[in-house]
Scaffold this motif. Structure first.
Motif, PDB file in Angstrom:
ATOM      1  N   ASN A 238      -8.100   4.899  -8.408  1.00  0.00           N
ATOM      2  CA  ASN A 238      -8.460   3.814  -7.500  1.00  0.00           C
ATOM      3  C   ASN A 238      -8.294   4.260  -6.045  1.00  0.00           C
ATOM      4  OD1 ASN A 238      -5.689   3.367  -6.709  1.00  0.00           O
ATOM      5  ND2 ASN A 238      -5.399   2.174  -8.587  1.00  0.00           N
ATOM      6  N   PHE A 239      -8.663   3.365  -5.119  1.00  0.00           N
ATOM      7  CA  PHE A 239      -8.682   3.741  -3.705  1.00  0.00           C
ATOM      8  C   PHE A 239      -7.294   4.126  -3.197  1.00  0.00           C
ATOM      9  CE2 PHE A 239      -8.551   2.527   0.847  1.00  0.00           C
ATOM     10  CZ  PHE A 239      -9.457   3.456   1.325  1.00  0.00           C
ATOM     11  N   ALA A 240      -6.293   3.316  -3.513  1.00  0.00           N
ATOM     12  CA  ALA A 240      -4.933   3.604  -3.046  1.00  0.00           C
ATOM     13  C   ALA A 240      -4.442   4.950  -3.577  1.00  0.00           C
ATOM     14  CB  ALA A 240      -3.983   2.492  -3.473  1.00  0.00           C
ATOM     15  N   GLU A 241      -4.776   5.255  -4.797  1.00  0.00           N
ATOM     16  CA  GLU A 241      -4.365   6.539  -5.378  1.00  0.00           C
ATOM     17  C   GLU A 241      -5.003   7.718  -4.656  1.00  0.00           C
ATOM     18  OE1 GLU A 241      -3.494   5.137 -10.012  1.00  0.00           O
ATOM     19  OE2 GLU A 241      -5.497   5.831  -9.416  1.00  0.00           O
TER      20      GLU A 241
ATOM     21  N   LEU B 172      -5.689   7.769  -1.480  1.00  0.00           N
ATOM     22  CA  LEU B 172      -4.952   7.909  -0.224  1.00  0.00           C
ATOM     23  C   LEU B 172      -3.648   8.677  -0.451  1.00  0.00           C
ATOM     24  CD1 LEU B 172      -5.303   4.327   1.346  1.00  0.00           C
ATOM     25  CD2 LEU B 172      -6.815   6.297   1.593  1.00  0.00           C
ATOM     26  N   GLU B 173      -2.942   8.317  -1.506  1.00  0.00           N
ATOM     27  CA  GLU B 173      -1.676   8.981  -1.825  1.00  0.00           C
ATOM     28  C   GLU B 173      -1.896  10.446  -2.166  1.00  0.00           C
ATOM     29  OE1 GLU B 173       0.207   4.764  -3.437  1.00  0.00           O
ATOM     30  OE2 GLU B 173      -0.471   6.298  -4.853  1.00  0.00           O
ATOM     31  N   ARG B 174      -2.989  10.727  -2.857  1.00  0.00           N
ATOM     32  CA  ARG B 174      -3.327  12.129  -3.162  1.00  0.00           C
ATOM     33  C   ARG B 174      -3.581  12.906  -1.872  1.00  0.00           C
ATOM     34  NH1 ARG B 174      -9.178  12.550  -5.037  1.00  0.00           N
ATOM     35  NH2 ARG B 174      -9.346  12.179  -2.772  1.00  0.00           N
ATOM     36  N   ASP B 175      -4.374  12.320  -0.977  1.00  0.00           N
ATOM     37  CA  ASP B 175      -4.735  13.018   0.253  1.00  0.00           C
ATOM     38  C   ASP B 175      -3.534  13.226   1.176  1.00  0.00           C
ATOM     39  OD1 ASP B 175      -7.316  12.990  -0.694  1.00  0.00           O
ATOM     40  OD2 ASP B 175      -8.010  11.369   0.613  1.00  0.00           O
ATOM     41  N   ALA B 176      -2.516  12.386   1.014  1.00  0.00           N
ATOM     42  CA  ALA B 176      -1.326  12.489   1.868  1.00  0.00           C
ATOM     43  C   ALA B 176      -0.330  13.540   1.392  1.00  0.00           C
ATOM     44  CB  ALA B 176      -0.624  11.132   1.945  1.00  0.00           C
ATOM     45  N   GLN B 177      -0.514  14.078   0.190  1.00  0.00           N
ATOM     46  CA  GLN B 177       0.498  14.974  -0.377  1.00  0.00           C
ATOM     47  C   GLN B 177       0.815  16.195   0.481  1.00  0.00           C
ATOM     48  OE1 GLN B 177       2.542  14.166  -2.873  1.00  0.00           O
ATOM     49  NE2 GLN B 177       1.406  12.231  -2.811  1.00  0.00           N
ATOM     50  N   PRO B 178      -0.174  16.873   1.082  1.00  0.00           N
ATOM     51  CA  PRO B 178       0.186  18.031   1.927  1.00  0.00           C
ATOM     52  C   PRO B 178       1.097  17.666   3.094  1.00  0.00           C
ATOM     53  CG  PRO B 178      -2.153  18.081   1.390  1.00  0.00           C
ATOM     54  CD  PRO B 178      -1.641  16.745   0.938  1.00  0.00           C
ATOM     55  N   ILE B 179       0.898  16.485   3.659  1.00  0.00           N
ATOM     56  CA  ILE B 179       1.755  16.036   4.761  1.00  0.00           C
ATOM     57  C   ILE B 179       3.152  15.728   4.236  1.00  0.00           C
ATOM     58  CG2 ILE B 179       1.999  14.424   6.691  1.00  0.00           C
ATOM     59  CD1 ILE B 179      -1.029  13.778   6.277  1.00  0.00           C
ATOM     60  N   ILE B 180       3.225  15.109   3.068  1.00  0.00           N
ATOM     61  CA  ILE B 180       4.523  14.785   2.474  1.00  0.00           C
ATOM     62  C   ILE B 180       5.289  16.065   2.127  1.00  0.00           C
ATOM     63  CG2 ILE B 180       5.671  13.672   0.507  1.00  0.00           C
ATOM     64  CD1 ILE B 180       3.387  11.601   0.544  1.00  0.00           C
ATOM     65  N   ASP B 181       4.584  17.075   1.673  1.00  0.00           N
ATOM     66  CA  ASP B 181       5.227  18.373   1.417  1.00  0.00           C
ATOM     67  C   ASP B 181       5.851  18.917   2.697  1.00  0.00           C
ATOM     68  OD1 ASP B 181       4.483  18.318  -1.237  1.00  0.00           O
ATOM     69  OD2 ASP B 181       2.726  19.593  -0.968  1.00  0.00           O
ATOM     70  N   GLU B 182       5.137  18.761   3.802  1.00  0.00           N
ATOM     71  CA  GLU B 182       5.652  19.231   5.099  1.00  0.00           C
ATOM     72  C   GLU B 182       6.868  18.415   5.518  1.00  0.00           C
ATOM     73  OE1 GLU B 182       3.956  20.296   9.588  1.00  0.00           O
ATOM     74  OE2 GLU B 182       2.601  19.509   8.041  1.00  0.00           O
ATOM     75  N   ILE B 183       6.829  17.114   5.275  1.00  0.00           N
ATOM     76  CA  ILE B 183       7.970  16.255   5.593  1.00  0.00           C
ATOM     77  C   ILE B 183       9.203  16.705   4.811  1.00  0.00           C
ATOM     78  CG2 ILE B 183       8.927  13.915   5.380  1.00  0.00           C
ATOM     79  CD1 ILE B 183       6.046  12.871   5.839  1.00  0.00           C
ATOM     80  N   TYR B 184       9.012  16.996   3.538  1.00  0.00           N
ATOM     81  CA  TYR B 184      10.145  17.376   2.690  1.00  0.00           C
ATOM     82  C   TYR B 184      10.817  18.647   3.198  1.00  0.00           C
ATOM     83  CZ  TYR B 184      12.979  17.785  -1.524  1.00  0.00           C
ATOM     84  OH  TYR B 184      14.034  17.859  -2.399  1.00  0.00           O
ATOM     85  N   GLN B 185      10.023  19.546   3.774  1.00  0.00           N
ATOM     86  CA  GLN B 185      10.567  20.809   4.267  1.00  0.00           C
ATOM     87  C   GLN B 185      11.123  20.705   5.680  1.00  0.00           C
ATOM     88  OE1 GLN B 185      11.084  23.285   2.285  1.00  0.00           O
ATOM     89  NE2 GLN B 185       9.982  22.286   0.595  1.00  0.00           N
ATOM     90  N   ASP B 186      10.976  19.541   6.311  1.00  0.00           N
ATOM     91  CA  ASP B 186      11.490  19.356   7.668  1.00  0.00           C
ATOM     92  C   ASP B 186      13.010  19.548   7.687  1.00  0.00           C
ATOM     93  OD1 ASP B 186      10.810  18.146  10.491  1.00  0.00           O
ATOM     94  OD2 ASP B 186      12.638  17.139   9.831  1.00  0.00           O
TER      95      ASP B 186
ATOM     96  N   MET C 265      -4.465  -3.100  -1.016  1.00  0.00           N
ATOM     97  CA  MET C 265      -5.485  -2.202  -0.461  1.00  0.00           C
ATOM     98  C   MET C 265      -6.687  -2.085  -1.386  1.00  0.00           C
ATOM     99  SD  MET C 265      -3.568   0.865   1.630  1.00  0.00           S
ATOM    100  CE  MET C 265      -2.501   1.398   0.283  1.00  0.00           C
ATOM    101  N   ASN C 266      -6.443  -1.989  -2.692  1.00  0.00           N
ATOM    102  CA  ASN C 266      -7.548  -1.907  -3.650  1.00  0.00           C
ATOM    103  C   ASN C 266      -8.391  -3.182  -3.616  1.00  0.00           C
ATOM    104  OD1 ASN C 266      -6.857   0.672  -4.557  1.00  0.00           O
ATOM    105  ND2 ASN C 266      -5.479  -0.129  -6.125  1.00  0.00           N
ATOM    106  N   GLN C 267      -7.720  -4.310  -3.548  1.00  0.00           N
ATOM    107  CA  GLN C 267      -8.407  -5.598  -3.543  1.00  0.00           C
ATOM    108  C   GLN C 267      -9.224  -5.798  -2.259  1.00  0.00           C
ATOM    109  OE1 GLN C 267      -5.713  -8.903  -3.997  1.00  0.00           O
ATOM    110  NE2 GLN C 267      -7.231 -10.429  -3.420  1.00  0.00           N
ATOM    111  N   LEU C 268      -8.618  -5.495  -1.122  1.00  0.00           N
ATOM    112  CA  LEU C 268      -9.238  -5.799   0.164  1.00  0.00           C
ATOM    113  C   LEU C 268     -10.288  -4.772   0.600  1.00  0.00           C
ATOM    114  CD1 LEU C 268      -6.037  -7.040   2.029  1.00  0.00           C
ATOM    115  CD2 LEU C 268      -7.913  -8.444   1.153  1.00  0.00           C
TER     116      LEU C 268
END
Length: 228
Positions: free
Chosen positions: A2-5, A7-21, A182-185
């Protein structure tokens, strides 16, 4: 997916960077500068106050009464529930949480993040734009915490491990509701509009990265020159 999923997939590289901060890694090991935690707590107190205000602004834009109740509950959680996670950091510092946050800070990274959310509340009637700007906050915290709980480098004897334990589960119901909204709207949105929402989500994920780094570096406004 779905749409929200997506977004979460596309955000993973940034989250990986956050984890290594540095902030997260030193938090993980239970050995972090106390001033970094003070900066984080002071900035986050300002951030959460505005986050609650933004929830209130979204109430008239909600599609049903159940969604309104959800926002009211989240305002209550921000005011009371999330303080628990902050108090673990205060215990590590060895100071009272309320005394720490008496000193207000408004660093550039927090300022940009908060204004990003407000902009999307005021410029779009469809609440999805603002929700997409807000949703990365709980999602990032949950993903970092879940990863940390499986990380052999987590110092489980440190009080800071409880910060990860808190976010390991507490954000899950919130993420589920925000994703559903988000999926609904976005169901009847054009691809161009969906791309704008996606951009909001990813920008906020970058803001999360900058926010943690802001705490580690004790970021301040730099105006240059001399002031009387």
């Amino acid at each position: 997916m779905n749409f929200a999923e997506t977004l979460e997939r596309d955000a993973q590289p940034i989250i990986d960077e956050i984890y290594q901060d540095h902030f997260i890694q030193e938090l993980l090991k239970g050995d972090i500068k106390k001033e970094a935690l003070r900066q984080y707590l002071r900035a986050d107190a300002s951030y959460l106050r505005e986050f609650a205000n933004i929830y209130a602004l979204l109430i008239p834009k909600m599609p049903d009464l159940e969604s309104v109740r959800f926002l009211v509950d989240q305002i209550q959680f921000i005011v009371n529930g999330e303080v628990e996670a902050h108090e673990y950091m205060a215990d590590y510092i060895g100071e009272n949480y309320n005394e720490i946050v008496q000193k207000k800070v408004w660093p550039p990274s927090g300022d940009h993040y908060i204004k990003h959310m407000y902009y999307n509340v005021y410029t779009h009637e469809n609440a999805t734009y603002a929700i997409a700007a807000m949703a990365p906050c709980p999602y990032v915290y949950a993903m970092i915490a879940k990863r940390a709980m499986k990380d052999p480098n987590l110092n489980k004897s440190s009080i800071l491990a409880k910060w990860f334990e808190f976010y390991n589960t507490e954000m899950d119901p919130l993420i589920e509701v925000l994703d559903d909204l988000m999926n609904q709207l976005t169901a009847n949105m054009s691809e161009t509009e969906k791309n704008e929402v996606r951009e909001n989500y990813l920008q906020s994920t970058v803001h999360e990265l900058n926010f943690f780094n802001m705490a580690y570096t004790s970021e301040k406004w730099q105006f240059g020159g001399e002031r009387v």
